[in-house]
Design an enzyme around this catalytic site. Structure first.
Site, PDB file in Angstrom:
ATOM      1  N   THR A 150     -15.541  -0.930   1.707  1.00  0.00           N
ATOM      2  CA  THR A 150     -15.137   0.192   2.565  1.00  0.00           C
ATOM      3  C   THR A 150     -13.687   0.594   2.303  1.00  0.00           C
ATOM      4  O   THR A 150     -12.872  -0.197   1.815  1.00  0.00           O
ATOM      5  CB  THR A 150     -15.241  -0.220   4.052  1.00  0.00           C
ATOM      6  OG1 THR A 150     -14.552  -1.473   4.222  1.00  0.00           O
ATOM      7  CG2 THR A 150     -16.680  -0.366   4.480  1.00  0.00           C
ATOM      8  N   ARG A 189      -8.316  -2.349   1.109  1.00  0.00           N
ATOM      9  CA  ARG A 189      -7.097  -1.886   1.764  1.00  0.00           C
ATOM     10  C   ARG A 189      -5.888  -1.860   0.830  1.00  0.00           C
ATOM     11  O   ARG A 189      -4.925  -1.160   1.088  1.00  0.00           O
ATOM     12  CB  ARG A 189      -6.825  -2.788   2.988  1.00  0.00           C
ATOM     13  CG  ARG A 189      -5.560  -2.494   3.762  1.00  0.00           C
ATOM     14  CD  ARG A 189      -5.576  -1.107   4.374  1.00  0.00           C
ATOM     15  NE  ARG A 189      -4.324  -0.821   5.068  1.00  0.00           N
ATOM     16  CZ  ARG A 189      -3.168  -0.532   4.484  1.00  0.00           C
ATOM     17  NH1 ARG A 189      -3.090  -0.501   3.157  1.00  0.00           N
ATOM     18  NH2 ARG A 189      -2.095  -0.301   5.201  1.00  0.00           N
ATOM     19  N   LYS A 190      -5.950  -2.636  -0.248  1.00  0.00           N
ATOM     20  CA  LYS A 190      -4.833  -2.685  -1.211  1.00  0.00           C
ATOM     21  C   LYS A 190      -3.497  -2.873  -0.493  1.00  0.00           C
ATOM     22  O   LYS A 190      -2.594  -2.040  -0.585  1.00  0.00           O
ATOM     23  CB  LYS A 190      -4.783  -1.434  -2.084  1.00  0.00           C
ATOM     24  CG  LYS A 190      -6.043  -1.223  -2.924  1.00  0.00           C
ATOM     25  CD  LYS A 190      -5.886  -0.035  -3.858  1.00  0.00           C
ATOM     26  CE  LYS A 190      -7.096   0.184  -4.735  1.00  0.00           C
ATOM     27  NZ  LYS A 190      -8.268   0.729  -4.016  1.00  0.00           N
ATOM     28  N   VAL A 192       0.151  -3.625   0.202  1.00  0.00           N
ATOM     29  CA  VAL A 192       1.233  -3.452  -0.787  1.00  0.00           C
ATOM     30  C   VAL A 192       2.609  -3.337  -0.121  1.00  0.00           C
ATOM     31  O   VAL A 192       3.411  -2.501  -0.480  1.00  0.00           O
ATOM     32  CB  VAL A 192       0.940  -2.235  -1.713  1.00  0.00           C
ATOM     33  CG1 VAL A 192       0.901  -0.938  -0.921  1.00  0.00           C
ATOM     34  CG2 VAL A 192       1.902  -2.141  -2.888  1.00  0.00           C
ATOM     35  N   ILE A 225       5.847  -5.474   2.533  1.00  0.00           N
ATOM     36  CA  ILE A 225       6.511  -6.763   2.725  1.00  0.00           C
ATOM     37  C   ILE A 225       5.588  -7.689   3.510  1.00  0.00           C
ATOM     38  O   ILE A 225       4.679  -7.227   4.222  1.00  0.00           O
ATOM     39  CB  ILE A 225       7.864  -6.613   3.461  1.00  0.00           C
ATOM     40  CG1 ILE A 225       7.667  -6.075   4.874  1.00  0.00           C
ATOM     41  CG2 ILE A 225       8.822  -5.743   2.653  1.00  0.00           C
ATOM     42  CD1 ILE A 225       8.902  -6.200   5.765  1.00  0.00           C
TER      43      ILE A 225
HETATM   44  P1  BMP Z   1     -16.061   6.072  -7.380  1.00  0.00           P
HETATM   45  O1  BMP Z   1     -17.097   5.127  -7.992  1.00  0.00           O
HETATM   46  O2  BMP Z   1     -16.661   7.099  -6.473  1.00  0.00           O
HETATM   47  O3  BMP Z   1     -15.125   6.655  -8.408  1.00  0.00           O
HETATM   48  O4  BMP Z   1     -15.155   5.184  -6.398  1.00  0.00           O
HETATM   49  C1  BMP Z   1     -14.362   4.135  -6.887  1.00  0.00           C
HETATM   50  C2  BMP Z   1     -13.878   3.276  -5.755  1.00  0.00           C
HETATM   51  O5  BMP Z   1     -13.207   2.137  -6.287  1.00  0.00           O
HETATM   52  C3  BMP Z   1     -12.893   3.975  -4.825  1.00  0.00           C
HETATM   53  O6  BMP Z   1     -13.112   3.486  -3.517  1.00  0.00           O
HETATM   54  C4  BMP Z   1     -11.542   3.519  -5.325  1.00  0.00           C
HETATM   55  O7  BMP Z   1     -10.601   3.441  -4.278  1.00  0.00           O
HETATM   56  C5  BMP Z   1     -11.841   2.137  -5.882  1.00  0.00           C
HETATM   57  N1  BMP Z   1     -11.008   1.717  -7.038  1.00  0.00           N
HETATM   58  C6  BMP Z   1     -11.014   2.402  -8.247  1.00  0.00           C
HETATM   59  O8  BMP Z   1     -11.720   3.397  -8.408  1.00  0.00           O
HETATM   60  N2  BMP Z   1     -10.234   1.948  -9.274  1.00  0.00           N
HETATM   61  C7  BMP Z   1      -9.432   0.850  -9.171  1.00  0.00           C
HETATM   62  O9  BMP Z   1      -8.755   0.501 -10.117  1.00  0.00           O
HETATM   63  C8  BMP Z   1      -9.431   0.148  -7.959  1.00  0.00           C
HETATM   64  C9  BMP Z   1     -10.235   0.588  -6.912  1.00  0.00           C
HETATM   65  O10 BMP Z   1     -10.245  -0.094  -5.781  1.00  0.00           O
END
Ligand code: BMP
Length: 273
Positions: A61, A92-93, A95, A97
């Site tokens: 999510t 959520r990544k 990033v 402190i």
């Molecule tokens: P899509 O397959 O519709 O392009 O979605 C890719 C999903 O993976 C998105 O939720 C994006 O935030 C995440 N994502 C990405 O595409 N590349 C990354 O390097 C890291 C990710 O979390």
């Protein structure tokens, strides 16, 4: 290399009980698909989880996209994860402190630690962010011990990504020092060949989640770059993350089955069975 072993055999020796559970789910359901459920309201999110739940191992999510997020979102997601046996990964990544990410993870408006089995963090801010999240997850008031895990964002799929080279090898070094709560990486490939000063221990077994997976597209207009499920698994990915390729297709259930089939066949080929 652990990537030529089955999920079942890796489950037996893995130090993380959450990873054991993840590998068990993959084996029982014969799937290494993580859907990226980037939907904008609770109704759509729950409908997708219920429809494709049988074919996925992980439901990823971006919960801050959900405009009506609340108790019903969490309760609905939790009951569907029990019904269909999958885990949640909140992308959520983190990033910031250490003091900030602790509060973003545990409590706050989104209460991520209460429902997300897996979260991820960037190491842009240094090792302290990982230490901060480990500290929270090992705190005495943390009720979800052994049921939560962290992935380090070691690479990104976008054109011109700066998460390469020394950045990626630092991510691997930091992960090696925090095995347990840190279970692996979001990366486009196995990172085993990435050189660091810390040798691999016997039981080291990082789990690779690979985003940017799509069966029919090469990318989007905003720099996203795709590989196929087969390519990702061949390059050492353990779980393939697909978003628009599944949820935006005309028939998400038919689509997820194709990702499941391609991902699983590539996995069987990799382990030589
Ligand atoms: P899509 O397959 O519709 O392009 O979605 C890719 C999903 O993976 C998105 O939720 C994006 O935030 C995440 N994502 C990405 O595409 N590349 C990354 O390097 C890291 C990710 O979390």
């Amino acid at each position: 290399s652990k990537s030529t072993l089955s999920y079942a055999s890796r489950a037996k020796t893995h130090r993380s009980s959450l990873v054991k559970k993840l590998f068990d789910i993959a084996e029982v359901k014969k799937t290494n698909v993580a859907v990226s459920a980037d939907l904008r309201n609770t109704k759509d999110l729950l409908a997708l989880a219920d429809a494709i739940g049988p074919y996925i191992a992980v439901f990823k999510t971006h919960i801050d996209l959900v405009s009506d997020f609340g108790e019903a979102t969490v309760a609905g997601l939790k009951s569907l994860s029990v019904k269909h046996n999958f885990l949640f990964f909140e992308d959520r990544k983190f990033v910031d402190i250490g003091n900030t990410v602790q509060q973003q993870y545990h409590g706050g408006a989104l209460r991520i630690s209460e429902w997300a089995h897996i979260v991820n963090a960037s190491v842009l801010a240094g090792e302290g962010i990982i230490e901060a999240l480990v500290q929270t997850a090992q705190g005495s008031d943390f009720q979800y011990k052994d049921e939560r895990a962290l992935l380090i964002l070691a690479e990104m799929t976008t054109k011109g990504s700066l998460a390469t080279g020394a950045y990626t090898s630092s991510a691997v070094e930091i992960a090696k020092r925090h095995q347990g709560f840190v279970i692996g990486f979001v990366a486009t490939r196995s990172l085993e060949s990435v050189r660091t000063d810390i040798p691999a221990t016997e039981d080291e077994d990082f789990v690779i989640f690979t985003a940017g997976v799509n069966r029919s597209s090469k990318g989007d207009k905003l720099g996203q770059q795709y590989q196929t499920p087969k390519s990702a698994i061949e390059r050492g990915s353990d779980f393939i993350i697909a978003g628009r390729g599944i949820y935006a297709s005309e028939d998400p259930v038919a689509s997820v089955k194709l990702y499941q089939e391609e991902g699983w066949q590539a996995y069987l080929a990799r382990i030589g069975s």
